[in-house]
Write an enzyme that holds these catalytic residues in place. Structure first.
Site, PDB file in Angstrom:
ATOM      1  N   ASP A  39       6.562  14.295   4.515  1.00 30.35           N
ATOM      2  CA  ASP A  39       5.613  13.187   4.398  1.00 30.35           C
ATOM      3  C   ASP A  39       4.303  13.589   5.057  1.00 30.35           C
ATOM      4  OD1 ASP A  39       4.434  10.398   4.623  1.00 30.35           O
ATOM      5  OD2 ASP A  39       6.446   9.861   3.958  1.00 30.35           O
ATOM      6  N   ASP A  65       1.712  17.347   2.236  1.00 30.85           N
ATOM      7  CA  ASP A  65       0.853  16.677   1.257  1.00 30.85           C
ATOM      8  C   ASP A  65       1.320  17.198  -0.096  1.00 30.85           C
ATOM      9  OD1 ASP A  65      -1.095  15.983  -0.587  1.00 30.85           O
ATOM     10  OD2 ASP A  65      -2.783  16.571   0.662  1.00 30.85           O
ATOM     11  N   TYR A 161      -1.401   3.530 -12.960  1.00 31.08           N
ATOM     12  CA  TYR A 161      -0.112   3.787 -12.313  1.00 31.08           C
ATOM     13  C   TYR A 161       0.986   3.963 -13.360  1.00 31.08           C
ATOM     14  CZ  TYR A 161       4.086   2.811  -9.512  1.00 31.08           C
ATOM     15  OH  TYR A 161       5.321   2.863  -8.918  1.00 31.08           O
ATOM     16  N   LYS A 165       3.439   7.234 -14.138  1.00 34.59           N
ATOM     17  CA  LYS A 165       4.901   7.149 -14.081  1.00 34.59           C
ATOM     18  C   LYS A 165       5.536   7.462 -15.436  1.00 34.59           C
ATOM     19  CE  LYS A 165       5.471   6.324  -9.734  1.00 34.59           C
ATOM     20  NZ  LYS A 165       6.156   7.316  -8.862  1.00 34.59           N
ATOM     21  N   THR A 198       8.987  -3.744  -0.742  1.00 35.77           N
ATOM     22  CA  THR A 198       8.456  -2.871   0.297  1.00 35.77           C
ATOM     23  C   THR A 198       6.979  -3.203   0.477  1.00 35.77           C
ATOM     24  OG1 THR A 198       7.892  -1.198  -1.351  1.00 35.77           O
ATOM     25  CG2 THR A 198      10.066  -1.025  -0.323  1.00 35.77           C
ATOM     26  N   THR A 208      -2.368  -8.602  -7.622  1.00 35.00           N
ATOM     27  CA  THR A 208      -2.403  -9.193  -8.957  1.00 35.00           C
ATOM     28  C   THR A 208      -2.853 -10.652  -8.892  1.00 35.00           C
ATOM     29  OG1 THR A 208      -0.021  -9.652  -8.808  1.00 35.00           O
ATOM     30  CG2 THR A 208      -0.697  -7.662  -9.991  1.00 35.00           C
TER      31      THR A 208
END
Length: 267
Positions: A39, A65, A161, A165, A198, A208
């Site tokens: 991480d 990274d 996004y 994905k 999360t 949103t």
């Protein structure tokens, strides 16, 4: 021993310091795997690794990274050295940007592409180089990429996004084909998590609503639940358990697949 027993497996989890990645790391360790948390968040990552190790599991941390090719090479080499090999790579690290297409900011999209798509591609690259015959680990294994239900549905405000994905899904299938054709012995699959509360999931609900798509964050969450036959949001453990399955011998003939873990939202 059951087919879900991961004793002896060495696993690297990107984005493992918190959120979904932390849940995956804990579930993998509970199943017997030795875990390397990778991480950019050094302090949090080290704390998570130490917490997992308190249970008696083997857990380490390495700074990474995922957009840095040389960083990947170093992190994988460190994992092999610290854990004695590498059997599974979980490409979980990712970013989400909430943005209407009419307000597209190219720099935001470029960052999503770098982390979500290039980061995953580099993870596959270095997993293959390490786990294929002649590599530093050389015994084959598994790669598990984290896509999203956003790759299978049309949800307003997450166009960029969703595109990244969807790209993760395509990369998964091509990687599985290349691994098989070239005899690497590495299975490659991906999962499509649904909305999980999360920090990233909560941020999406707030943003949103801020864009006027919903009257409130609570209404945004309600809309997601309304699209989900299981009639609830997912939990971190739902996703983590699916990752354990794909890392285990229970999925030994599952390859090049996308596993929805979304309560039916993307059906």
């Amino acid at each position: 021993m059951t087919v879900f027993d991961l004793t002896g497996r060495r696993v690297l989890v990107t984005g493992g310091a918190q959120g979904l990645g932390e849940g995956m790391a804990r579930a993998l360790a509970a199943a017997g795997a030795a875990v390397m948390i990778a991480d950019v968040q050094k302090d949090v990552g080290e704390q998570t690794a130490a917490s997992i190790a308190e249970s008696g599991a083997t857990a380490r941390f390495v700074a990474l990274d995922v957009t840095d090719d040389a960083g990947w090479e170093a992190a994988v080499a460190h994992t092999v050295s610290e854990l004695g090999g590498l059997d599974v790579v979980i490409n979980n690290a990712g970013l989400e940007v909430t943005q209407l297409l009419v307000d597209t900011e190219p720099d935001d999209v470029r960052r999503l592409l770098e982390v979500n798509l290039i980061g995953t591609m580099l993870g596959i690259k270095h997993a293959f180089r390490t786990m294929r015959p002649g590599g530093a680990a050389g015994a084959g294994g598994a790669v598990i990429n984290v896509s999203s239900v956003a790759a299978t549905i049309a949800f307003p405000s997450i166009g960029a996004y969703s595109a990244t994905k969807s790209g993760v899904d395509r990369l998964t299938r091509i990687a599985a084909a290349e691994s098989g054709k070239l005899g690497y012995g590495v299975r490659v699959n991906c999962i499509y998590p649904g909305l999980i509360p999360t920090a990233m999931g909560q941020k999406l609900a707030v943003e949103t609503a801020g864009l006027g798509l919903f009257a409130s964050p609570e209404e945004a969450v309600g809309a997601v639940v309304g699209l989900t036959p299981s009639n609830r949001l997912g939990e971190v453990s739902d996703i983590a358990d699916a990752v354990v399955f794909l890392a285990s011998d229970a999925s030994r003939f599952v390859n090049g697949a996308g596993l929805p873990v979304d309560g039916g939202m993307g059906m």
